[in-house]
Design an enzyme around this catalytic site. Structure first.
Site, mmCIF file in Angstrom:
data_model
loop_
_atom_site.group_PDB
_atom_site.id
_atom_site.type_symbol
_atom_site.label_atom_id
_atom_site.label_comp_id
_atom_site.label_asym_id
_atom_site.label_seq_id
_atom_site.Cartn_x
_atom_site.Cartn_y
_atom_site.Cartn_z
ATOM 1 N N LYS A 282 0.864 -1.183 0.000
ATOM 2 C CA LYS A 282 0.000 0.000 0.000
ATOM 3 C C LYS A 282 0.908 1.242 0.000
ATOM 4 O O LYS A 282 1.793 1.364 0.833
ATOM 5 C CB LYS A 282 -0.900 -0.007 1.244
ATOM 6 C CG LYS A 282 -2.040 0.954 1.197
ATOM 7 C CD LYS A 282 -3.087 0.646 2.271
ATOM 8 C CE LYS A 282 -4.268 1.590 2.167
ATOM 9 N NZ LYS A 282 -5.346 1.258 3.120
ATOM 10 N N GLU A 367 -19.677 -3.647 10.487
ATOM 11 C CA GLU A 367 -20.574 -2.731 11.198
ATOM 12 C C GLU A 367 -21.716 -3.469 11.890
ATOM 13 O O GLU A 367 -22.127 -3.095 12.988
ATOM 14 C CB GLU A 367 -21.149 -1.706 10.215
ATOM 15 C CG GLU A 367 -20.184 -0.594 9.829
ATOM 16 C CD GLU A 367 -19.191 -0.995 8.772
ATOM 17 O OE1 GLU A 367 -19.327 -2.104 8.216
ATOM 18 O OE2 GLU A 367 -18.259 -0.221 8.515
ATOM 19 N N ARG A 395 -25.257 0.463 7.513
ATOM 20 C CA ARG A 395 -25.076 -0.978 7.260
ATOM 21 C C ARG A 395 -25.527 -1.828 8.462
ATOM 22 O O ARG A 395 -25.695 -3.029 8.368
ATOM 23 C CB ARG A 395 -23.617 -1.257 6.911
ATOM 24 C CG ARG A 395 -23.411 -2.664 6.437
ATOM 25 C CD ARG A 395 -22.217 -2.897 5.612
ATOM 26 N NE ARG A 395 -22.327 -2.453 4.232
ATOM 27 C CZ ARG A 395 -21.345 -2.656 3.357
ATOM 28 N NH1 ARG A 395 -20.222 -3.229 3.762
ATOM 29 N NH2 ARG A 395 -21.455 -2.260 2.113
HETATM 30 C C1 LIG Z 1 -18.872 -0.322 4.992
HETATM 31 C C2 LIG Z 1 -17.601 0.478 5.086
HETATM 32 N N1 LIG Z 1 -16.974 0.558 6.271
HETATM 33 C C3 LIG Z 1 -15.842 1.285 6.393
HETATM 34 C C4 LIG Z 1 -15.319 1.941 5.306
HETATM 35 C C5 LIG Z 1 -14.083 2.812 5.458
HETATM 36 N N2 LIG Z 1 -12.970 2.293 4.680
HETATM 37 C C6 LIG Z 1 -12.643 2.763 3.507
HETATM 38 S S1 LIG Z 1 -11.332 2.004 2.835
HETATM 39 C C7 LIG Z 1 -11.172 1.018 4.200
HETATM 40 C C8 LIG Z 1 -10.083 0.012 4.287
HETATM 41 C C9 LIG Z 1 -10.188 -0.927 3.132
HETATM 42 O O1 LIG Z 1 -9.125 -1.847 3.218
HETATM 43 P P1 LIG Z 1 -8.835 -2.746 1.941
HETATM 44 O O2 LIG Z 1 -10.102 -3.295 1.443
HETATM 45 O O3 LIG Z 1 -7.784 -3.691 2.354
HETATM 46 O O4 LIG Z 1 -8.308 -1.737 0.853
HETATM 47 P P2 LIG Z 1 -6.899 -0.965 0.811
HETATM 48 O O5 LIG Z 1 -7.181 0.429 1.299
HETATM 49 O O6 LIG Z 1 -5.945 -1.718 1.685
HETATM 50 O O7 LIG Z 1 -6.485 -0.979 -0.629
HETATM 51 C C10 LIG Z 1 -12.159 1.292 5.122
HETATM 52 C C11 LIG Z 1 -12.301 0.633 6.440
HETATM 53 C C12 LIG Z 1 -16.012 1.834 4.079
HETATM 54 N N3 LIG Z 1 -15.570 2.475 2.958
HETATM 55 N N4 LIG Z 1 -17.127 1.087 3.994
#
Ligand SMILES: Cc1ncc(C[n+]2csc(CCOP(=O)(O)OP(=O)(O)O)c2C)c(N)n1
Ligand SMILES: CC(=O)[C@@H](O)[C@H](O)COP(=O)(O)O
Ligand SMILES: [Mg+2]
Length: 631
Positions: A282, A367, A395
């Site tokens: 990342k 959630e 959610r």
């Molecule tokens: C339902 C929901 N909960 C929380 C979030 C906040 N959020 C956005 S990106 C993220 C992390 C995502 O991690 P990953 O899928 O591994 O993607 P990366 O950023 O590592 O590429 C979170 C928790 C969201 N977008 N949607």
């Protein structure tokens, strides 16, 4: 800005990728990374996620032919390379700006954006829908879902895997982009399992376990040896996915373009659903982001050379006020615990997590689980604060009703990002919570006018019973000095300014805006009172009765949709009492509000000081004879 890029400048679209040499593709990847940094340095945005998937994006566009092959990105926050390399290289500098392109994928923005998102863990479900529709329509394209390891911790992702494993579609590929990061370092057993695979520990540890097991079987060491060899072949690190009906492939280096392409080409001929597990870094290609992917997950504008953020002097954020208060309350109440669904930093809980690790629960992107988990904690007598972004609490709506409110369990919902949030746009505006919470029996719904009231409402909530929601906005508060805590009588409103011609009943962020409007109108001889309606539920019956006798016109204001919001509650109250009153309800209109600067959006929907003043002035002006029919 494109002039500086030798390849990107001439780049006309995905077809070009198929004719470029690997060296050119490597150079193009560098230019895409540079372009992302150039634009996000000015606009801010999600930097680290997109930098990690440049090679994956190129490989997908070379091996598949979107839009006839459907590529569904989970969340879409990592899709800046996708936007640049599909059809938005010229528009990319407008990223997340009002009137510009979105920070996530949107169907209405491009034919290449198969499915919109912003909330996580939806990609596999959507992709499976595309797949089954294409099967029924006899369309032979491929369907690919790209989901991160963080998003893979959400139940919805496993609901989709479970269904796909049952339906066993062909030409259906799930790519798990594993960078071992959610926003914070990823958490949960799934994450540990995936890390074991990436480190090779999974197979080693399993072999050791098998070896120990076999060695304990006396007298059969030779057979045991053979069995061990046999088992080694059987143990696929992706056993969990295999058991769900997927062909697991991986882990593959997600920055090795040739390996990615070779693997994707081979996968195309595999029968049944495939899960390709890739590992990426990342923030790849930008040292500050590589070294600190948590901070660089999503950032404000910055100085690219130094990685220093361009901070505008501003009062402390509502989030930091909450984070500080919850640490103080934890010292006062040893049975206070805090739960977050993967938003430790965003919800201001880093200090709490460090000071009270055993009372802090980051449950991952889960959630629904977070809510009912809080219910269990409350049922056993603890004082849980469930910290959510308003939009993400959507959610867990059934859990709020079914598990918490119906059982009248004492859970405090600390709802951040309540109201219009700005650059993240419609997927993230928290403009529904007053409506979706107000209709739930037993629920207290509150919104502080300033920092001190946020502290006081938190303190009141901790000392109350049953479900108690406190919602507050994204961004800076007002710099009001804060000191201690005091109990706020539940259901009590606050008369801030007396008037004559009308009274504004304002909620949360809009209270100070209503005071500004009242000041503006006073200079024009229009005397408008202002009430801090800090409880949307229960409402202040005695204050409302008093206001009915004192004011001819009510104006309600909220940073929430008008439909079913606080204003609707006041209208319901009046109708229940059989009281006729002219009421103007001001709030977010019944449409999705686009992305853009937070204060610009507030002004556009008319919930800032000037907007309120304009609406009140218009509402109070004497009606012309031709308009009397509306009375
Ligand atoms: C339902 C929901 N909960 C929380 C979030 C906040 N959020 C956005 S990106 C993220 C992390 C995502 O991690 P990953 O899928 O591994 O993607 P990366 O950023 O590592 O590429 C979170 C928790 C969201 N977008 N949607
Ligand atoms: C993609 C996502 O959902 C989060 O990164 C979100 O954008 C964070 O929002 P804040 O910037 O308000 O913390
Ligand atoms: Mg990740």
């Amino acid at each position: 800005m494109l002039e500086r890029y030798k390849l990107l400048k001439e780049y006309a679209g995905p077809i070009d990728l198929k004719y470029m040499s690997y060296q050119e593709l490597i150079n193009l990847a560098e230019e895409v990374r540079d372009y992302i940094l150039e634009v996000t340095a000015k606009n801010g945005g999600h930097v680290a996620p997109g930098l990690g998937v440049v090679e994956l994006t190129i490989a997908l566009l070379r091996v598949f032919d979107p839009p006839s092959d459907v590529i569904v990105w989970d969340i879409g926050h990592q899709a800046y390379p996708w936007k640049i390399l599909t059809d938005r290289k010229e528009k990319f500098p407008t990223l997340r700006q009002y009137g510009g392109i979105s920070g996530f994928l949107r169907r209405e923005e491009s034919v290449y954006d198969a499915f919109g998102a912003g909330h996580s863990s939806t990609s596999i479900s959507a992709a499976l829908g595309f797949r089954k529709a294409m099967d029924l329509l006899d369309q032979k394209g491929y369907v690919v879902a790209v989901i991160g390891d963080g998003a893979m911790t959400a139940g919805m992702a496993f609901e989709a895997l479970n269904n796909a494993g049952h339906l066993r579609p062909n030409r259906f590929i799930v790519i798990l982009n594993d960078n071992e990061m959610s926003i914070s370092p990823n958490v949960g057993a799934i994450s540990t399992y995936l890390s074991k695979i990436l480190s090779g520990r999974f197979v080693q540890e399993t072999r050791q376990r098998v070896k120990r097991l076999l060695e304990h079987i006396s007298g059969v060491s030779r057979i045991a040896k053979l069995t061990e060899e046999f088992l080694k072949g059987l143990i696929s690190p992706g056993i969990i996915f295999e058991e769900l009906g997927f062909n697991y492939i991986g882990p593959v280096n997600g920055h090795d373009l040739q390996a990615l392409e070779r693997t994707l080409e081979n996968i195309k001929s595999i029968e049944g659903p495939v899960l390709l597990h890739i590992y990426t870094k990342k923030g790849k290609g930008y040292k500050p982001a590589e070294n600190d992917p948590v901070t660089w997950h999503g950032v404000a504008p910055y100085k690219r050379e130094s990685g220093e953020f361009i901070k505008k002097p501003s009062p402390p954020t509502w989030t930091s006020i909450f984070g500080k208060a919850v640490v103080e309350l934890a010292q006062m109440y040893p049975d206070l615990v805090v739960i977050t669904p993967a938003m430790r930093e965003g919800s201001g809980l880093v200090e709490f997590s460090q000071k009270f690790p055993e009372r802090f629960f980051d449950v991952g992107i889960a959630e629904q689980h977070a809510c009912t988990f809080a219910g269990g904690l409350a049922a056993q007598g603890l004082k849980p604060i469930a910290a959510y972004y308003s939009t993400f609490l959507q959610r867990a709506y059934d859990q709020v009703i079914h598990d918490i409110a119906l059982q009248n369990l004492h859970v405090v919902f600390a709802i951040d990002r309540g109201g219009l949030v700005g650059d993240d746009g419609p997927t993230h505006h928290g403009v529904f919570d007053l409506s979706y919470l107000r209709c739930i029996p037993n629920m207290v719904v509150s919104a502080p006018k300033d920092e001190q009231e946020l502290r006081d409402l938190l303190y009141t909530a901790i000392n109350s019973h049953g479900p108690f929601a406190i919602r507050y906005p994204r961004g800076p508060a007002y710099g009001v000095p804060t000191e201690g805590f005091k109990e706020v009588p539940i259901g009590s409103w606050e008369m801030l300014v007396e008037g004559e011609d009308a009274v504004i009943l304002a909620v949360g962020y809009t209270v100070y805006q209503a005071l500004k409007a009242s000041e503006m109108l006073k200079e024009e001889g229009i005397k408008v009172g202002v009430v801090n309606a800090r409880f949307v539920k229960p409402m202040d019956d005695s204050m409302l009765a008093h206001l009915c006798k004192t004011y001819p016109v009510f104006i309600t204001v909220e940073d929430n949709v008008i439909v079913g919001g606080f204003g609707a509650g006041v209208l319901e109250w009046l109708s229940q009492k059989g009281i006729l009153k002219r009421v103007l309800t001001i709030g977010v209109p019944d449409r999705f509000i686009e992305h853009g600067n937070q204060n610009l959006l507030r002004s556009l929907v008319g919930i800032d000081g000037e907007g309120i003043a304009n609406r009140v002035r218009e509402f109070l002006r004497p009606l012309k004879s031709s308009e009397l029919h509306i009375l």
